[in-house]
Design an enzyme around this catalytic site. Structure first.
Site, PDB file in Angstrom:
ATOM      1  N   ARG A 137       0.780  -1.244   0.000  1.00  0.00           N
ATOM      2  CA  ARG A 137       0.000   0.000   0.000  1.00  0.00           C
ATOM      3  C   ARG A 137       0.808   1.289   0.000  1.00  0.00           C
ATOM      4  NH1 ARG A 137      -2.601  -3.542   3.177  1.00  0.00           N
ATOM      5  NH2 ARG A 137      -1.563  -2.714   5.003  1.00  0.00           N
ATOM      6  N   THR A 181       2.092  -5.900   3.957  1.00  0.00           N
ATOM      7  CA  THR A 181       1.483  -5.232   2.800  1.00  0.00           C
ATOM      8  C   THR A 181       1.419  -3.732   3.031  1.00  0.00           C
ATOM      9  OG1 THR A 181      -0.687  -5.622   3.776  1.00  0.00           O
ATOM     10  CG2 THR A 181       0.033  -7.176   2.068  1.00  0.00           C
ATOM     11  N   GLY A 197      -0.981 -11.204   9.310  1.00  0.00           N
ATOM     12  CA  GLY A 197      -0.899 -12.664   9.392  1.00  0.00           C
ATOM     13  C   GLY A 197      -1.727 -13.246  10.520  1.00  0.00           C
ATOM     14  N   GLU A 199      -4.612 -14.352  10.568  1.00  0.00           N
ATOM     15  CA  GLU A 199      -5.383 -15.532  10.165  1.00  0.00           C
ATOM     16  C   GLU A 199      -4.486 -16.637   9.623  1.00  0.00           C
ATOM     17  OE1 GLU A 199      -6.300 -12.414   9.365  1.00  0.00           O
ATOM     18  OE2 GLU A 199      -8.064 -12.258  10.628  1.00  0.00           O
ATOM     19  N   ASN A 276      -7.230  -7.655  14.862  1.00  0.00           N
ATOM     20  CA  ASN A 276      -8.234  -8.501  15.505  1.00  0.00           C
ATOM     21  C   ASN A 276      -7.578  -9.647  16.265  1.00  0.00           C
ATOM     22  OD1 ASN A 276      -8.011  -9.147  12.415  1.00  0.00           O
ATOM     23  ND2 ASN A 276      -8.408 -11.098  13.453  1.00  0.00           N
ATOM     24  N   ASP A 321     -13.428 -10.466  13.627  1.00  0.00           N
ATOM     25  CA  ASP A 321     -12.394  -9.898  12.758  1.00  0.00           C
ATOM     26  C   ASP A 321     -12.566  -8.384  12.616  1.00  0.00           C
ATOM     27  OD1 ASP A 321     -10.192  -9.724  11.088  1.00  0.00           O
ATOM     28  OD2 ASP A 321     -11.268 -10.325   9.285  1.00  0.00           O
ATOM     29  N   MET A 672       3.714 -16.712  -6.980  1.00  0.00           N
ATOM     30  CA  MET A 672       3.114 -17.951  -6.487  1.00  0.00           C
ATOM     31  C   MET A 672       4.164 -18.698  -5.667  1.00  0.00           C
ATOM     32  SD  MET A 672       0.756 -20.321  -6.303  1.00  0.00           S
ATOM     33  CE  MET A 672       0.863 -22.014  -5.734  1.00  0.00           C
TER      34      MET A 672
HETATM   35 CA    CA Z   1      -8.092  -9.947  10.171  1.00  0.00          CA
END
Ligand code: CA
Length: 698
Positions: A137, A181, A197, A199, A276, A321, A672
């Site tokens: 971003r 990010t 990260g 999740e 979260n 979340d 990937m």
């Molecule tokens: Ca989250």
């Protein structure tokens, strides 16, 4: 005599050296410069200035002439995919970060590429399993240096003139299930970064500040407490630990700060928007209840030492979340007749409430919902706490929750105009049914890179006739002044100017200018590709420009159809992977560039492959395995442009080529990552699931 000769020689030498080393600019870009709201030439911080308002006092382009806005120059970026960043402009040079964290500097008047710096992310992640996304971003600027961070967790400084790397540090081990990010935040001689990260595995969030000159660590602040048996890092962690129960450290706790850092020179404070819970379900994370500090909060830290100053928690004991990583905007609000302006923070986090917080004290001033909120009726002003709807925590049954995990507002930038007194929110309207029925609450343990939520997000009736809207919000009266429903989303960030203009790029490929006061549409340009980034404006030689990165991207764009229903078009707008040219496009009133048109929207056609015999049980198992893929390849294996649609790819048809890509990372250069630990059985199950989905959707 000899002495004075030496002195004179030395003086001459110094003159020569300083002349040689003198940069073309003599401007100092310290905190005072970055905080200066009145300058019109530069865009010096992620949100333009330290206030993060994304408001420019430029008015050359205004409500009366914006209809004449034309493309002045453009730069094609054929190798890029998701472009979600906000560029910076410093003294005539425009800087931006693209896919795989490649940094470019271009002449802001012509678009001519000056230098390119590639941190070689693919090389860094080769051979390791990686999580997260290959987009970023933004970058940060301070006293002649640019700062950026990589997907794989490095932070680096470049010389802004030459693009030469000055230092690079690794902010977390390459093998951890974390990613970056976000844009680093440079302030006060330091540069700060966190990570994402929550999740992706058990994780304990933190931020680190490094010395801008050397990259040496200055201080570090954990967002949630660790195991008390190991001792607490500081008094704030000791206090926070009192709001946790059970063995939370086994799950990490979460709180990752992946976005939302604002520096306040007035109070020498850095405000951190926190993440979260890990996992989302508090019954697992903190089984005896508790607020779980400092999840879903704004935490104010001393900018010199990183010491805790105050916090305000938007979602105590969060279970949905509802992170608070969204923009933290500084504004002085006139509240009441004879009161002095309140030095406020404006914050519209995922949970759907718009908060005005006194940044001197951290106390809540006011909060009202800007979207429908089924989890809480209102925020109690006395206590500063939400009044929850019984059952919202899926205590005994499924709970219908809006906003959902996408958030009433996510990272797509909010702006605030001091002239209209309005905040402009790219809002979202999604609902999910949350259920943990059938979950082994006591036995649940997330594994790194496998990840999870600790709760099932299930499809639900959507709350509005539209998935997104642009909301003009009055933070003083805490009410919507106007709202424009939007048929698709998520849409890009907003920019507002003293020309009474509001700019936004949409998911459907339209770049628009509105009357910032009334919301009337004044200009509408077809980019031919969805936008997720936020526009910027700057002046050069007395001419005002508006720049925009065009490259559909971001987490929601990757997941794609997760929350799309018949009613919502979702994210499948035909921005198929590799079909449309990614670009940096710059507009002016006298622009005359001829920009080639984009190909029309394209929807990939699944390959039939009749020779492939689908095993139903394997396909079912593969559906579970696909949870690790859907972040980029799309929910239900329907991609929306962030990565190839696997139903239409020949690679999963053939065992060896599939293993080469998925296990060995053969396509790591394109973003990937390989997963060395994946078994033949898992690969086979994935093959059957992809073929099943292909045939189902032929
Ligand atoms: Ca989250």
């Amino acid at each position: 005599m000899k002495n004075s000769f030496l002195k004179a020689s030395l003086y001459l030498c110094l003159l020569v050296i300083s002349a040689c080393e003198k940069a073309p600019t003599t401007i100092s870009y310290d905190d005072a410069a970055i905080a200066n709201e009145s300058q019109t030439n530069d865009w010096l911080a992620y949100g333009r200035t330290h206030n993060e308002r994304r408001f420019s006092p430029s008015d050359q382009i205004n409500e009366g002439n914006v209809a004449k806005l034309k493309v002045d120059w453009f730069l094609d970026l054929p190798k890029d995919v998701g472009l979600v960043s906000t560029p910076l402009v410093v003294d005539g040079t425009l800087y931006f970060t693209g896919t795989m964290n490649v940094i470019r500097a271009v002449n802001a008047a012509t678009g001519k590429l000056l230098w390119e710096y590639d941190p070689k992310v693919a090389e860094a992640i080769r051979g390791t399993q990686r999580t997260g996304w290959k987009h970023n971003r933004g970058i940060s600027f301070y006293e002649g240096k640019l700062f950026a961070a990589t997907w794989d967790g490095r932070l680096f400084a470049l010389d802004a003139q030459s693009g030469k790397e000055l230092w690079m540090v690794r902010t977390f081990d390459i093998d951890r299930a974390l990613y970056i990010t976000g844009a680093p935040k440079a302030f006060n001689g330091l540069v700060l970064i966190g990570n994402g990260g929550t999740e992706s595995g058990p994780t304990r969030g933190w931020v680190t500040a490094y010395h801008a000159d050397t990259g040496e660590e200055a201080w570090k602040f954990y967002i949630v407490p660790g195991n008390p048996a190991d001792g607490f890092e500081n008094a704030a962690m000791e206090m926070a630990a009192k709001t946790w129960t059970g063995e939370w450290w086994r799950h990490g706790g979460g709180g990752n700060a992946w976005h939302g850092f604002t520096y306040d020179p007035e109070f020498n404070a850095i405000y951190i928007g926190t993440g979260n819970g890990s996992p989302w379900n508090r019954k697992i994370r903190s089984p005896g209840g508790g607020d779980n500090l400092f999840l879903c909060s704004i935490v104010a830290l001393d900018a010199d030492t990183g010491e805790y100053l105050w916090h305000y928690q938007t979602t105590p004991g969060e279970s949905w979340d509802y992170n608070s990583n969204m923009d933290i905007v500084l504004a002085d609000l006139a509240l009441g007749d004879d009161e002095k302006p309140v030095k406020a923070i404006l914050h519209a986090p995922k949970n759907g409430f718009f908060y005005v917080i006194d940044r001197e004290t951290g106390k809540l001033v006011s909060a009202e919902p800007f979207v429908e909120t089924t989890w809480a009726t209102h925020i109690d002003i006395e206590t500063g706490r939400p009044v929850e709807v019984p059952g919202a925590r899926y205590e005994t049954d499924t709970a219908y929750i809006t906003p959902n995990a996408y958030g009433g507002h996510s990272w797509h930038a909010m702006s605030y105009s001091s002239e209209t007194g309005l905040a402009y929110i790219p809002a979202q309207h999604y609902a999910t049914n949350y259920s943990d029925l059938g979950f082994d609450i006591e036995g649940f343990q997330m594994e790194p890179f496998v990840g999870g939520f600790g709760v099932n997000p299930l499809p639900a009736e959507q709350p509005e006739e539209y998935p997104s809207s642009l909301i003009a919000w009055d933070p003083v009266n805490q009410e919507s002044v106007w709202e424009i429903p939007q048929k698709s989303g998520p849409n890009g960030g907003t920019l507002t100017t003293a020309g009474n203009l509001l700019f936004q790029g949409r998911a459907d490929g339209r770049f628009l200018a509105y009357d910032a006061t009334t919301g009337d549409e004044l200009w509408n340009f077809d980019m031919g590709l969805g936008m997720t980034a936020a526009p910027i404006t700057f002046e050069l030689n007395g001419k005002q420009y508006v720049s925009m990165l065009v490259g559909w991207g971001g987490g929601s764009a990757g997941i794609g159809s997760l929350f799309s229903t018949e009613k919502y078009s979702g994210s499948n707008l035909g921005w198929d992977y590799g079909k449309h040219m990614r670009r940096l496009v710059t507009f002016s009133l006298d622009g005359s560039a001829e920009m080639p048109a984009q190909p029309p929207p394209h929807f990939p056609e699944p390959l039939e492959a009749p020779e492939f015999e689908i095993d139903a049980a394997l396909a079912q198992q593969g559906a579970l395995e696909f949870g690790a893929c859907l972040g980029c390849h799309g929910f239900n294996a329907v991609a929306s442009g962030m990565a190839p649609d696997l139903r239409a790819s020949a690679i999963p048809l053939e065992k060896d080529s599939f293993a080469a890509v998925v296990r060995d990372g053969a396509l790591v250069a394109g973003g990937m990552p390989g997963t060395p630990g994946i078994s033949d059985a898992q690969l086979e199950a994935l093959q059957h699931y992809i073929r099943h989905r292909a045939r189902e959707t032929l």
